[in-house]
Design an enzyme around this catalytic site. Structure first.
Site, PDB file in Angstrom:
ATOM      1  N   CYS A  21       1.772   2.160  11.479  1.00 31.21           N
ATOM      2  CA  CYS A  21       2.613   1.753  10.364  1.00 31.21           C
ATOM      3  C   CYS A  21       2.934   2.994   9.543  1.00 31.21           C
ATOM      4  O   CYS A  21       2.289   4.035   9.718  1.00 31.21           O
ATOM      5  CB  CYS A  21       1.948   0.674   9.510  1.00 31.21           C
ATOM      6  SG  CYS A  21       0.525   1.227   8.556  1.00 31.21           S
ATOM      7  N   HIS A  59       0.821  -1.213   0.000  1.00 27.83           N
ATOM      8  CA  HIS A  59       0.000   0.000   0.000  1.00 27.83           C
ATOM      9  C   HIS A  59       0.850   1.256   0.000  1.00 27.83           C
ATOM     10  O   HIS A  59       2.005   1.246   0.432  1.00 27.83           O
ATOM     11  CB  HIS A  59      -0.957   0.017   1.197  1.00 27.83           C
ATOM     12  CG  HIS A  59      -0.290  -0.189   2.521  1.00 27.83           C
ATOM     13  ND1 HIS A  59      -0.078  -1.446   3.054  1.00 27.83           N
ATOM     14  CD2 HIS A  59       0.208   0.674   3.427  1.00 27.83           C
ATOM     15  CE1 HIS A  59       0.509  -1.337   4.231  1.00 27.83           C
ATOM     16  NE2 HIS A  59       0.706  -0.041   4.483  1.00 27.83           N
TER      17      HIS A  59
END
Length: 650
Positions: free
Chosen positions: A200, A67
């Protein structure tokens, strides 16, 4: 917003052809590009690989979720793909990945899509749902599964919220009534209580998957837990001082910096965010028992950062280097093109022309080009040592510039300053806590500047000045044969990985020469620009003149490569290279090498670092430059078209 509003059927890949991690990433990106959801393939892949360098997004259990959140994304999208055979995605459990969810999130957009992506991440915790997805045969079936599962999850969440509200109403007198009950998960009758923070780098997927995994496991273990998430929308469900004080331990499942000073004196377990997903039971057990190391605050936010040490040494160096180059490139491109325009005007006017002087002042050594090496060094240092390293890095860079140590001296200054700051943190860690406030405002600036400056002055500047001057002198005196050979190598490197380390190495070398003194400045830039333009143009030519060997989708995508190639965007060829690496890469490398070699044979100088055909007229010979690109593109296009097998007739 429904998850399937982002997971559109036209992008789904029901059987991946890729057999390697990078090929899978390229195939997923190609689906995004073909649907028009991204506008810059090169930038998007760069961000995807930057995230992979932090830690693999192969989270285990057969799932991979690469991503990125970047301006290259036009519209938030999730590409679903499935591989029946599975492939090695360097997953955290070392098992093959079968289900892929490439998440593309735009910069500066509203937060609705981020909440939807978080909901997607939470659904992928359930093994039964994973099995259903593995059995899906069509995009329509995948859509039905997600719609049904999301509706089920929303109904469950609504019921839990209602029950929590009713329970809260009955416990108004309780001390914890001010905190929403839904935030604390576990067993109300248990005395065990831990707190956690998940984060993250992009804050899109792993943050929320770790949150849900910790909550789910805590409930199974009968432990009360409160989880703060540091996602793309910022910190949510922020831990209170009372909760931190009551907790028996703190779990930090994070791959990026989180605010740590608040945990001073508490047992703190610091792990990668992936451990929050896959090792949640272990983390909770250690936190409940209070067996984690006691955290001692340094009194400095940037030093009190939790970040997992992941990735190889090579990937870390590459990431730090790219941080410097990416911040330097706007200065190179902006200043370089203005300088090139000034050279063009100078040919028809004079060196004393006011417009020539203006453009050269803005773009040259008194303007943008003056900052190239300091910016490069400063942001390499920042990537390594955080904010305290920025200042000594930039000063080291300006010292390299003034000593004519050039691009190599700037690289050395950046890495030196970054690691000096890391060394100082360790050296000052034993000082009394009363001096913590002096570290960021006095100790780090003074000592980092002194050490970096001294090493640059006495060691690095003399060495790299000698190397830089020797390199430029050698380039200035290269014979035609050697220049052609260098052009062949640089041009070919631009096509080896089309935006990867080889491509970046060739372009970085050309920038180093471009920003140094000598009359060869634009020669190397001509070689890499020509070499980088060939692959997409070759693809476009092959799909145009060998139509029977390409699918309808490939032919449509091939047309866009005319524009990408002319614009010096090599990454337009990536989807084709991913699908047929041997034929495409071999053909493109040959043509790119020929184009790069021809620019040196014909002594072409391109005094602009980017722009493709749009800056060709600034070159010393625009027609010969375009001819070199055309010859290389035709060679690659013919090789690919003749080599590629015709489509099978159904």
């Amino acid at each position: 917003m429904k998850i399937t509003d982002l997971m559109i059927q036209e992008t789904m890949i029901m059987e991946l052809q890729a057999t390697t991690k990078e090929a899978a990433i390229d195939e997923l990106i190609a689906s995004l590009a073909a649907s028009g959801r991204i506008n810059d393939v090169k930038l998007f892949k760069e961000k995807i690989l930057d995230r992979e360098a932090q830690s693999s997004t192969g989270i285990g259990g057969g799932i991979a979720m690469p991503h990125a959140k970047t301006k290259a994304v036009k519209e938030a999208t999730v590409v679903f793909a499935k591989s029946s055979a599975g492939l090695d995605f360097t997953s955290l459990d070392e098992a093959p990945a079968h289900l892929f969810f490439m998440i593309a999130a735009p910069d500066g957009a509203g937060n609705m899509h981020l909440r939807t992506l978080a909901a997607l991440s939470r659904l992928l915790i359930e093994s039964e749902f994973i099995e259903q997805l593995m059995g899906a045969k069509t995009p329509a079936e995948v859509t039905r599964l997600f719609d049904a599962k999301q509706a089920e999850a929303e109904a469950k969440a609504e019921a839990e919220a209602k029950a929590a509200a009713e329970k809260e109403a009955l416990k108004k007198a309780a001390p914890q009534a001010a905190e929403p009950a839904r935030m604390i998960t576990g067993n109300p009758d248990s005395q065990s209580f831990v707190v956690a923070v998940t984060a993250c780098p992009t804050g899109i997927a792993h943050t929320f998957m770790a949150e849900d995994a910790l909550k789910k496991k805590a409930k199974e273990m009968g432990v009360n837990i409160r989880v703060e998430t540091n996602g793309s929308e910022g910190a949510q469900n922020v831990l209170t001082a009372d909760e931190i004080a009551r907790a028996s331990g703190v779990i930090i499942a994070a791959d990026k910096n989180v605010e740590m000073d608040r945990f001073n004196g508490k047992p703190v377990l610091q792990r990668p965010v992936s451990d929050g997903i896959r090792k949640s039971e272990e983390l909770i057990r250690i936190a409940v028992q209070g067996n984690a190391p006691i955290y001692h605050s340094s009194g400095r936010n940037e030093a009190g950062a939790a970040s997992a040490k992941s990735g190889t040494i090579g990937s870390k160096i590459y990431k730090d280097l790219m941080n410097g180059i990416s911040h330097m490139l706007p200065f190179v491109v902006g200043g370089g093109i203005l300088l090139a325009i000034s050279f063009l005007i100078e040919q028809v006017a004079s060196v004393d022309n006011p417009l020539v002087k203006l453009l050269q002042t803005i773009g040259g050594g008194d303007g943008a080009f003056h900052f190239l090496i300091p910016i490069l060094a400063g942001f390499i240092a920042l990537s390594i040592g955080d904010r305290p390293a920025l200042m000594p890095g930039m000063v080291g860079g300006i010292m390299a510039l003034n000593a004519n140590a050039g691009f190599l001296g700037g690289l050395a200054a950046g890495f030196l300053a970054g690691y000096v700051v890391i060394m100082l943190r360790k050296a000052f860690s034993g000082l009394p806590r009363t001096l913590d406030g002096l570290k960021p405002i006095l100790l780090y600036p003074v000592f980092s500047l002194l050490i970096t400056g001294a090493v640059m002055f006495y060691l690095f500047n003399p060495v790299f000045s000698w190397i830089n001057e020797g390199m430029i002198d050698a380039l200035n005196h290269l014979g035609t044969g050697n220049k052609v050979l260098l052009g062949l190598v640089l041009g070919g490197m631009m096509a080896i990985d089309m935006g990867g380390p080889f491509n970046k190495a060739a372009y970085t070398f050309a920038i180093g020469v471009f920003t140094s003194s000598g009359n060869t400045n634009g020669l190397m830039m001509a070689a890499v620009m020509a070499g980088g333009m060939v692959p997409p143009l070759a693809i476009a030519l092959a799909t145009t003149f060998f139509k029977h060997k390409f699918s309808d989708t490939e032919r449509k995508s091939g047309l866009t490569n005319y524009v990408l190639g002319l614009s010096f965007i090599t990454e337009g060829a990536i989807p084709f290279a991913a699908a047929d690496p041997l034929r495409v890469l071999t053909s493109c490398i040959v043509g790119s090498a020929v184009a790069g070699g021809l620019t040196q044979l014909w002594n072409i100088n391109v005094p602009a670092p980017h722009g493709g055909v749009f800056v060709a007229f600034l070159s010393s010979n625009a027609l010969l430059f375009l001819l070199a690109v055309l010859i290389g593109s035709v060679i690659s296009g013919l090789m690919l078209g003749l080599w590629k097998k015709p489509l099978a007739v159904k």
